[in-house]
Design an enzyme around this catalytic site. Structure first.
Site, PDB file in Angstrom:
ATOM      1  N   HIS A  55      39.254  30.202  39.125  1.00 40.88           N
ATOM      2  CA  HIS A  55      40.083  29.085  39.608  1.00 40.88           C
ATOM      3  C   HIS A  55      39.226  27.989  40.250  1.00 40.88           C
ATOM      4  CE1 HIS A  55      44.064  31.161  39.212  1.00 40.88           C
ATOM      5  NE2 HIS A  55      43.301  32.226  39.302  1.00 40.88           N
ATOM      6  N   ASN A 127      50.574  32.303  40.250  1.00 39.42           N
ATOM      7  CA  ASN A 127      50.200  31.632  39.009  1.00 39.42           C
ATOM      8  C   ASN A 127      51.424  30.949  38.416  1.00 39.42           C
ATOM      9  OD1 ASN A 127      47.434  32.209  38.756  1.00 39.42           O
ATOM     10  ND2 ASN A 127      47.794  34.166  37.761  1.00 39.42           N
TER      11      ASN A 127
HETATM   12  C1  HEM Z   1      41.313  32.823  43.162  1.00 45.11           C
HETATM   13  C2  HEM Z   1      40.252  37.534  43.004  1.00 45.11           C
HETATM   14  C3  HEM Z   1      44.339  38.379  40.545  1.00 45.11           C
HETATM   15  C4  HEM Z   1      45.786  33.894  41.585  1.00 45.11           C
HETATM   16  C5  HEM Z   1      40.654  34.022  43.267  1.00 45.11           C
HETATM   17  C6  HEM Z   1      39.361  34.185  43.867  1.00 45.11           C
HETATM   18  C7  HEM Z   1      39.071  35.506  43.845  1.00 45.11           C
HETATM   19  C8  HEM Z   1      40.161  36.179  43.199  1.00 45.11           C
HETATM   20  C9  HEM Z   1      37.820  36.198  44.375  1.00 45.11           C
HETATM   21  C10 HEM Z   1      38.482  33.072  44.402  1.00 45.11           C
HETATM   22  C11 HEM Z   1      38.824  32.816  45.839  1.00 45.11           C
HETATM   23  C12 HEM Z   1      37.998  31.701  46.449  1.00 45.11           C
HETATM   24  O1  HEM Z   1      36.768  31.728  46.311  1.00 45.11           O
HETATM   25  O2  HEM Z   1      38.601  30.806  47.106  1.00 45.11           O
HETATM   26  C13 HEM Z   1      41.272  38.178  42.342  1.00 45.11           C
HETATM   27  C14 HEM Z   1      41.347  39.614  42.113  1.00 45.11           C
HETATM   28  C15 HEM Z   1      42.489  39.847  41.396  1.00 45.11           C
HETATM   29  C16 HEM Z   1      43.140  38.563  41.194  1.00 45.11           C
HETATM   30  C17 HEM Z   1      40.314  40.620  42.590  1.00 45.11           C
HETATM   31  C18 HEM Z   1      43.064  41.131  40.875  1.00 45.11           C
HETATM   32  C19 HEM Z   1      42.711  42.333  41.268  1.00 45.11           C
HETATM   33  C20 HEM Z   1      45.122  37.266  40.660  1.00 45.11           C
HETATM   34  C21 HEM Z   1      46.517  37.171  40.318  1.00 45.11           C
HETATM   35  C22 HEM Z   1      46.923  35.917  40.630  1.00 45.11           C
HETATM   36  C23 HEM Z   1      45.777  35.201  41.156  1.00 45.11           C
HETATM   37  C24 HEM Z   1      47.351  38.319  39.754  1.00 45.11           C
HETATM   38  C25 HEM Z   1      48.275  35.291  40.519  1.00 45.11           C
HETATM   39  C26 HEM Z   1      49.396  35.971  40.527  1.00 45.11           C
HETATM   40  C27 HEM Z   1      44.685  33.232  42.084  1.00 45.11           C
HETATM   41  C28 HEM Z   1      44.707  31.827  42.451  1.00 45.11           C
HETATM   42  C29 HEM Z   1      43.425  31.525  42.897  1.00 45.11           C
HETATM   43  C30 HEM Z   1      42.636  32.735  42.805  1.00 45.11           C
HETATM   44  C31 HEM Z   1      45.895  30.876  42.360  1.00 45.11           C
HETATM   45  C32 HEM Z   1      42.938  30.158  43.361  1.00 45.11           C
HETATM   46  C33 HEM Z   1      43.351  29.928  44.797  1.00 45.11           C
HETATM   47  C34 HEM Z   1      42.951  28.526  45.221  1.00 45.11           C
HETATM   48  O3  HEM Z   1      43.569  27.574  44.709  1.00 45.11           O
HETATM   49  O4  HEM Z   1      42.014  28.400  46.005  1.00 45.11           O
HETATM   50  N1  HEM Z   1      41.124  35.239  42.842  1.00 45.11           N
HETATM   51  N2  HEM Z   1      42.366  37.590  41.778  1.00 45.11           N
HETATM   52  N3  HEM Z   1      44.700  36.047  41.159  1.00 45.11           N
HETATM   53  N4  HEM Z   1      43.434  33.734  42.306  1.00 45.11           N
HETATM   54 FE1  HEM Z   1      42.917  35.647  42.044  1.00 45.11          FE
END
Ligand code: HEM
Ligand code: NDP
Length: 512
Positions: A55, A127
């Site tokens: 993202h 999402n």
């Molecule tokens: C961003 C991990 C599943 C939505 C991220 C980031 C990590 C991460 C490490 C970066 C955070 C940052 O540096 O600011 C994971 C892991 C998941 C997972 C380990 C599953 C085990 C999901 C799911 C969704 C999701 C299922 C939605 C339902 C998002 C969103 C961002 C993000 C929207 C961006 C947030 C922003 O705008 O700063 N994710 N994620 N992720 N993830 Fe996940």
């Protein structure tokens, strides 16, 4: 006396010259004592922080959440009571592309909301899809690796993506949405947001309800075809930023209707599917939508880096009345995000203004990078440990009313196979055969067949096997589109396949 517009060094001294470096003679070399030049170079070297591991490319704005209905029987959360208005921040994003990626790429979109409530920050990090590709967090890093660059070629690899998906049938529901019209919205304003996971609400009586959060766009589901998006990307890589920023700047404020689905705690045991499986929706006819209110975006950031790039969202940020569920993916996310922020932004990333709660924070965390709150913030300088004898002298104390009701858990601690015995096809079948019309299906076939172009035949056949179990017409449609895309050869420039026999061949078309 220098006036307040005086250019100053970071240490506060007046800065005499910001144009001409200090040299030994007019044509001579520079002097090391021109410290402000050195500092200027050093600052530039440190202007970038690590991009988000996923993202990375995003667009955001400030706004408000307004609660118009009474849902107090489900939750005691102060921000969810009728009539309450809560300031918020939204950040939308693509998943796979890097910081400079083009906005109009086919991908799932992030839909991250931060609500600055009177009980602290509630982050809803969702999402634009109600489900996800995998249901066990062990698979998340592997999945993301297939979306990023091949370690040798440094190109995206269609073969890797479809290899992983074809070996992970639980992905078929989400891959179908990704390849449908909803995989390429015209702008962040033209898509829904979903909490995706099952979360929980709990009320004053200590009763728990499982809940799904939905944010329904009031702008409509306008989308682009791949061909339309290619033309836009040829002109601008920042199409989403332009649309969102200019719309708000022009005084038009996008809105989403906020709705929930709820399930009483004990009903989860009677459910004919696992309500904590992130690859499944809760069907609307069994769990009708309940109106809650709306969210509105109405203010652009004054500084993109400070307010959007620095924003740190985490599913671990809940407030009394809202909590987690046993969803294994959510459990992993509760850990993962704050850990990512400590790495990306620093230990006390919550002191950055955009992440700072409205309430004054008192706790016993101490020192570390970015401690700009004056050492300890316990309310009493002698109270830098707990328990202590200063509770009646301002030292921070626990609030047991914030304790959520106990959750009954049973079963043996074991590694339960999440790959066999699951129905991965039925919900996808309803989507393709009942929800989509014929034109949508034809576009889905074309998008999927095109994204698969150039991948090894044995991987494609494995995927076709899954499609057939969803619906034979789905398989036939995608197979035809795949054959046509292969014959066109258009993919060849960037999608020569990588196979187990030819490990060093190049990458593939972006599927995500
Ligand atoms: C961003 C991990 C599943 C939505 C991220 C980031 C990590 C991460 C490490 C970066 C955070 C940052 O540096 O600011 C994971 C892991 C998941 C997972 C380990 C599953 C085990 C999901 C799911 C969704 C999701 C299922 C939605 C339902 C998002 C969103 C961002 C993000 C929207 C961006 C947030 C922003 O705008 O700063 N994710 N994620 N992720 N993830 Fe996940
Ligand atoms: P419904 O017929 O009541 O719901 C279908 C829902 O699908 C719509 O309400 C809409 O959700 C969403 N939808 C419409 N067009 C598309 C599209 N082109 N791509 C993706 N989603 C679309 O039946 P069910 O609740 O039984 O769901 C049937 C299937 O619809 C599910 O298996 C799932 O694939 C999909 N779906 C279901 C959602 C749910 O929460 N039940 C949410 C989204 C999709 P929305 O109003 O959220 O836009």
């Amino acid at each position: 006396m220098a006036d307040r517009n005086t250019l100053r060094t970071s240490a506060g001294a007046p800065w005499p010259n910001n144009q001409d470096s200090l040299s030994a003679g007019e044509r001579g070399p520079l002097l090391l004592q021109d410290y402000q030049l050195i500092e200027k170079l050093a600052h530039q070297n440190r202007e970038r922080i690590p991009e988000r591991t996923v993202h990375a490319k995003g667009w955001g704005a400030h706004g408000k959440m307004v609660i118009t209905e009474d849902i107090s029987k489900y939750t005691k959360a102060k921000c969810l009571q009728k009539g309450v208005e809560t300031p918020m921040l939204a950040r939308f994003s693509t998943v796979a592309g890097e910081l400079g990626a083009a906005d109009h790429e086919r991908d799932v979109r992030g839909f991250a909301l931060k609500f600055y409530t009177e009980d602290g920050n509630w982050d809803m990090v969702g999402n634009n899809t109600p489900i996800f590709f995998v249901r066990d967090p062990y698979k998340f890093a592997d999945f993301i690796h297939t979306q990023k660059r091949h370690p040798k070629t440094n190109m995206r690899s269609g073969a890797a993506m479809w290899d992983f998906w074809s070996l992970s049938p639980e992905a078929i529901h989400q891959v179908t949405i990704l390849m449908s019209d909803r995989g390429l919205p015209q702008s962040p304003m033209h898509m829904n947001g979903y909490g995706s996971h099952t979360f929980s609400l709990w009320n004053d009586a200590g009763e728990r309800y499982w809940v799904k959060f939905h944010y329904k766009t009031e702008q409509g589901h306008d989308f682009y075809t791949n061909e339309e998006a290619e033309k836009i990307i040829g002109k601008t890589r920042e199409g989403y930023q332009e649309r969102l920023f200019n719309t708000i700047e022009n005084g038009q404020f996008p809105r989403w209707k906020f709705q929930i689905q709820v399930m009483p705690e004990l009903d989860a045991e009677k459910c004919d599917f696992n309500p904590f499986d992130l690859t499944k929706v809760w069907p609307h006819d069994q769990f009708p939508m309940i109106d809650v209110g709306y969210i509105e975006l109405n203010r652009n950031a004054d500084n993109y880096f400070a307010e959007i790039e620095n924003a740190a969202f985490s599913p671990s940020n809940v407030v009394p009345g809202i909590s987690f569920s046993p969803d294994k993916m959510l459990q992993a996310r509760v850990f993962s995000y704050a850990d990512a922020h400590r790495y990306r932004l620093g230990t006390h990333y919550e002191t950055i203004p955009v992440n700072r709660p409205l309430v004054e924070v008192h706790n016993y965390h101490k020192d570390g990078t970015m401690n700009v709150f004056g050492g300890v913030r316990t309310g009493n300088e002698n109270a830098y440990y707990e328990p202590n004898s200063f509770a009646d002298k301002g030292a921070a104390v626990e609030d047991r009313s914030a304790q959520e009701p106990p959750l009954k858990i049973s079963g043996d601690a074991a590694r339960y196979d999440h790959r066999t015995g699951y129905d991965d096809y039925s919900q996808c079948r309803v989507l393709v055969t009942k929800v989509m019309d014929e034109e949508q299906r034809q576009r889905l076939y074309k998008n999927m067949g095109g994204a698969m172009a150039g991948i090894p035949e044995f991987i494609a056949e494995r995927w076709f096997g899954h499609l057939k179990q969803v619906d034979p017409a789905y398989e036939a449609g995608v197979r035809k589109a795949w054959n046509e895309a292969n014959a066109s050869g258009e993919y060849a420039a960037n999608a020569a396949p990588i196979t187990p026999d030819t490990p060093a061949l190049t990458g593939g078309d972006a599927a995500g």
